[in-house]
Design a protein around this motif. Structure first.
Motif, PDB file in Angstrom:
ATOM      1  N   SER A  53     -11.470  34.932  34.862  1.00  0.00           N
ATOM      2  CA  SER A  53     -10.999  34.354  35.992  1.00  0.00           C
ATOM      3  C   SER A  53      -9.879  35.644  36.707  1.00  0.00           C
ATOM      4  O   SER A  53      -9.909  35.585  38.105  1.00  0.00           O
ATOM      5  CB  SER A  53     -10.109  33.028  35.770  1.00  0.00           C
ATOM      6  N   PHE A  54      -9.439  36.232  36.039  1.00  0.00           N
ATOM      7  CA  PHE A  54      -8.667  37.658  36.607  1.00  0.00           C
ATOM      8  C   PHE A  54      -9.803  38.215  37.423  1.00  0.00           C
ATOM      9  O   PHE A  54      -9.295  38.872  38.192  1.00  0.00           O
ATOM     10  CB  PHE A  54      -7.894  38.174  35.312  1.00  0.00           C
ATOM     11  N   SER A  55     -10.855  38.608  36.784  1.00  0.00           N
ATOM     12  CA  SER A  55     -11.807  39.522  37.458  1.00  0.00           C
ATOM     13  C   SER A  55     -12.372  39.053  38.776  1.00  0.00           C
ATOM     14  O   SER A  55     -12.104  39.614  39.862  1.00  0.00           O
ATOM     15  CB  SER A  55     -13.120  39.609  36.601  1.00  0.00           C
ATOM     16  N   ILE A  56     -12.377  37.629  38.789  1.00  0.00           N
ATOM     17  CA  ILE A  56     -13.055  36.922  39.948  1.00  0.00           C
ATOM     18  C   ILE A  56     -11.794  36.921  41.229  1.00  0.00           C
ATOM     19  O   ILE A  56     -11.995  37.256  42.349  1.00  0.00           O
ATOM     20  CB  ILE A  56     -13.399  35.483  39.877  1.00  0.00           C
ATOM     21  N   SER A  57     -10.701  36.790  40.767  1.00  0.00           N
ATOM     22  CA  SER A  57      -9.608  36.834  41.535  1.00  0.00           C
ATOM     23  C   SER A  57      -9.353  37.956  42.232  1.00  0.00           C
ATOM     24  O   SER A  57      -9.226  38.437  43.669  1.00  0.00           O
ATOM     25  CB  SER A  57      -8.229  36.105  41.144  1.00  0.00           C
ATOM     26  N   ALA A  58      -9.479  39.170  41.594  1.00  0.00           N
ATOM     27  CA  ALA A  58      -9.264  40.522  42.084  1.00  0.00           C
ATOM     28  C   ALA A  58     -10.257  40.910  42.957  1.00  0.00           C
ATOM     29  O   ALA A  58     -10.373  41.545  43.907  1.00  0.00           O
ATOM     30  CB  ALA A  58      -9.535  41.563  40.844  1.00  0.00           C
ATOM     31  N   VAL A  59     -11.718  40.324  42.585  1.00  0.00           N
ATOM     32  CA  VAL A  59     -12.900  40.657  43.437  1.00  0.00           C
ATOM     33  C   VAL A  59     -12.499  40.034  44.795  1.00  0.00           C
ATOM     34  O   VAL A  59     -12.930  40.448  45.890  1.00  0.00           O
ATOM     35  CB  VAL A  59     -14.270  40.104  42.959  1.00  0.00           C
ATOM     36  N   GLY A  60     -12.019  38.832  44.913  1.00  0.00           N
ATOM     37  CA  GLY A  60     -11.722  37.987  46.208  1.00  0.00           C
ATOM     38  C   GLY A  60     -10.724  38.684  47.031  1.00  0.00           C
ATOM     39  O   GLY A  60     -10.665  38.858  48.233  1.00  0.00           O
ATOM     40  N   GLY A  61      -9.569  39.411  46.047  1.00  0.00           N
ATOM     41  CA  GLY A  61      -8.727  40.049  46.977  1.00  0.00           C
ATOM     42  C   GLY A  61      -9.425  41.341  47.780  1.00  0.00           C
ATOM     43  O   GLY A  61      -8.782  41.624  48.975  1.00  0.00           O
ATOM     44  N   TYR A  62     -10.005  42.088  46.938  1.00  0.00           N
ATOM     45  CA  TYR A  62     -10.487  43.205  47.568  1.00  0.00           C
ATOM     46  C   TYR A  62     -11.470  42.972  48.704  1.00  0.00           C
ATOM     47  O   TYR A  62     -11.650  43.583  49.603  1.00  0.00           O
ATOM     48  CB  TYR A  62     -11.354  44.165  46.506  1.00  0.00           C
ATOM     49  N   LEU A  63     -12.365  41.789  48.357  1.00  0.00           N
ATOM     50  CA  LEU A  63     -13.272  41.370  49.618  1.00  0.00           C
ATOM     51  C   LEU A  63     -12.253  40.872  50.959  1.00  0.00           C
ATOM     52  O   LEU A  63     -12.723  41.196  52.082  1.00  0.00           O
ATOM     53  CB  LEU A  63     -14.014  40.275  49.103  1.00  0.00           C
ATOM     54  N   GLY A  64     -11.166  40.239  50.531  1.00  0.00           N
ATOM     55  CA  GLY A  64     -10.422  40.048  51.801  1.00  0.00           C
ATOM     56  C   GLY A  64      -9.871  41.300  52.664  1.00  0.00           C
ATOM     57  O   GLY A  64      -9.737  41.225  53.654  1.00  0.00           O
ATOM     58  N   LEU A  65      -9.384  42.135  51.736  1.00  0.00           N
ATOM     59  CA  LEU A  65      -8.885  43.498  52.278  1.00  0.00           C
ATOM     60  C   LEU A  65      -9.987  44.146  53.067  1.00  0.00           C
ATOM     61  O   LEU A  65      -9.721  44.953  54.006  1.00  0.00           O
ATOM     62  CB  LEU A  65      -8.328  44.508  51.259  1.00  0.00           C
TER      63      LEU A  65
END
Length: 427
Positions: free
Chosen positions: A293-305
């Protein structure tokens, strides 16, 4: 009332509180040299007229130095002991952070940054050993204090460096003020030594009925290798964020203080992460689920940026903050997936040093991709891939079992029992 446990140090309520305060101060000293630079990176770049590759090198130095110096931490521990090792940590950080704010040469600035990072590197490896020996019956307390304090040491410089710089109209003050933290840690550590409450790792353990851990190289453990990869990939995330995240936001249109605040939001995750991640690992509360879940969240943050950086900048920072829970989880794996102190020391050195090789490459790669592409699309796409791989390696690293068991199942037993092997059994 005090007592004298197996490692020869005095304990008691007051001494334990002092030991915990010392742990907190030293751990808080292990991040400011890195996390304070990002908010004033543009000012430093302008002051020294740095090229893009030089700026990229500055952001890559933490991972690079941690990788190199992490390998010498255990030999240093063997040579000068626990007290001397952490004295060295505090002195190097104090001198490096304080003096780099005074120099006018780019080479001197970089060199003093290396000195500070070398001290941080030794502390990174040695503190888990201190936690395991000084708080043997309260492992969760020690691990939680360690990881929370690391988060605080990253958060406050990220939050306060830009405002301090603005208040004094001087980026040197904003960077140099963080030398006070390791200076206070050094004083507290010396007081603890004078109170005879520092563990003596050369003292043989009283309980020697168990066979000594094997001396096979830690690399022969698949779990240790997965832990190193997971640690390295989460470190790439962390040091790219420390070095580049404020600039990503500034290039997207946010003002410098707000951009620094976004990094603060990210590093703020170190506080709840420091509390929760050790519990997840030490108590085996769905560790694989949470690490993925930590990984998925980081992926979402980078996609947002990547796609809409200014539409919801706080949301992307929050997603990256939750992804940053991977850091305290990675540290907790070192103590939670090892048993003997010797294995803890060797695993800590191997995991962190090997992992930081990846951390050194990450910011350099981001700087190089930025220079070649002229924008943030390619570097952020690269970071999406890094975050995804972090989930895969985290899933594998969090599997049940310990490094000790893997080494025992593939190696032979030998040597002398006890914690003396913890500092000497590094062959």
């Amino acid at each position: 009332m005090t007592s004298q446990p197996e490692h020869g140090h005095r304990t008691g309520r007051g001494l334990d509180v002092l030991a915990l305060a010392c742990l907190i101060l030293i751990a808080c000293s292990l991040r400011p040299a890195a996390s304070s630079l990002g908010p004033v990176l543009s000012e430093v770049q302008g002051a020294y007229s740095l090229a893009d590759w030089q700026t990229g090198l500055l952001t890559a130095l933490p991972g690079l130095i941690f990788a190199i110096c992490g390998f010498i931490a255990v030999p240093v521990l063997k040579k000068v002991g626990l007290f001397g090792s952490l004295v060295m940590t505090c002195v190097l950080i104090t001198v490096g952070v304080g003096a780099r704010a005074l120099v006018d040469s780019w080479v001197s600035f970089a060199g003093l940054t290396v000195i500070a990072l070398a001290g941080m590197s030794i502390g990174n490896v040695i503190l888990p050993v201190y936690v395991k020996t000084r708080f043997p019956d309260r492992a969760n307390l020690g691990a939680t204090a360690f990881t929370v304090s690391l988060g605080l040491g990253a958060m406050f410089p990220a939050f306060l460096t830009a405002p301090i710089t603005g208040h004094f109209d001087n980026w040197r003050v904003g960077l140099g003020i963080w030398a006070l933290v390791p200076a206070c840690a050094l004083i507290t550590w010396i007081i603890l030594k004078l109170a005879r409450s520092v563990p003596d790792l050369d003292r043989p353990e009283q309980d020697t009925h168990e066979a000594a851990p094997p001396r096979r190289h830690i690399f022969t453990s698949a779990k240790a290798r997965y832990m190193a990869m997971f640690f390295g990939l989460q470190s790439v995330n962390a040091y790219v964020q420390f070095g580049w995240l404020p600039q990503i936001y500034r290039d997207a249109g946010l003002d410098p203080v707000l951009a620094g605040l976004m990094l603060t939001v990210v590093t703020l995750g170190g506080i709840p992460g420091g509390f929760l991640a050790p519990q997840i690992i030490m108590r085996s509360i769905l560790p694989r689920f949470f690490l993925v879940s930590f990984s998925i969240s980081a992926v979402g943050g980078y996609l947002g940026l990547l796609l809409i950086p200014t539409t919801a900048p706080v949301l992307w920072a929050i997603l990256l903050a939750y992804g940053g829970f991977a850091f305290p989880a990675a540290l907790a794996l070192i103590t939670g997936r090892t048993q003997d102190v010797s294995i803890t020391a060797r695993t800590s050195a191997f995991v962190q040093s090997s992992g930081y090789v990846l951390a050194a490459i990450g910011p350099l790669a981001v700087g190089g991709l930025l220079g070649m592409s002229g924008g943030w699309s390619v570097p952020l796409g690269f970071m999406v891939g890094v975050a995804a791989l972090m989930g895969v390696t985290g899933y594998l690293a969090a599997a049940p079992g310990t490094v000790d068991e893997e080494l025992t199942s593939t190696g032979t037993r030998g040597g002398t029992a006890g914690t003396r092997g913890g500092t000497a059994g590094q062959k």
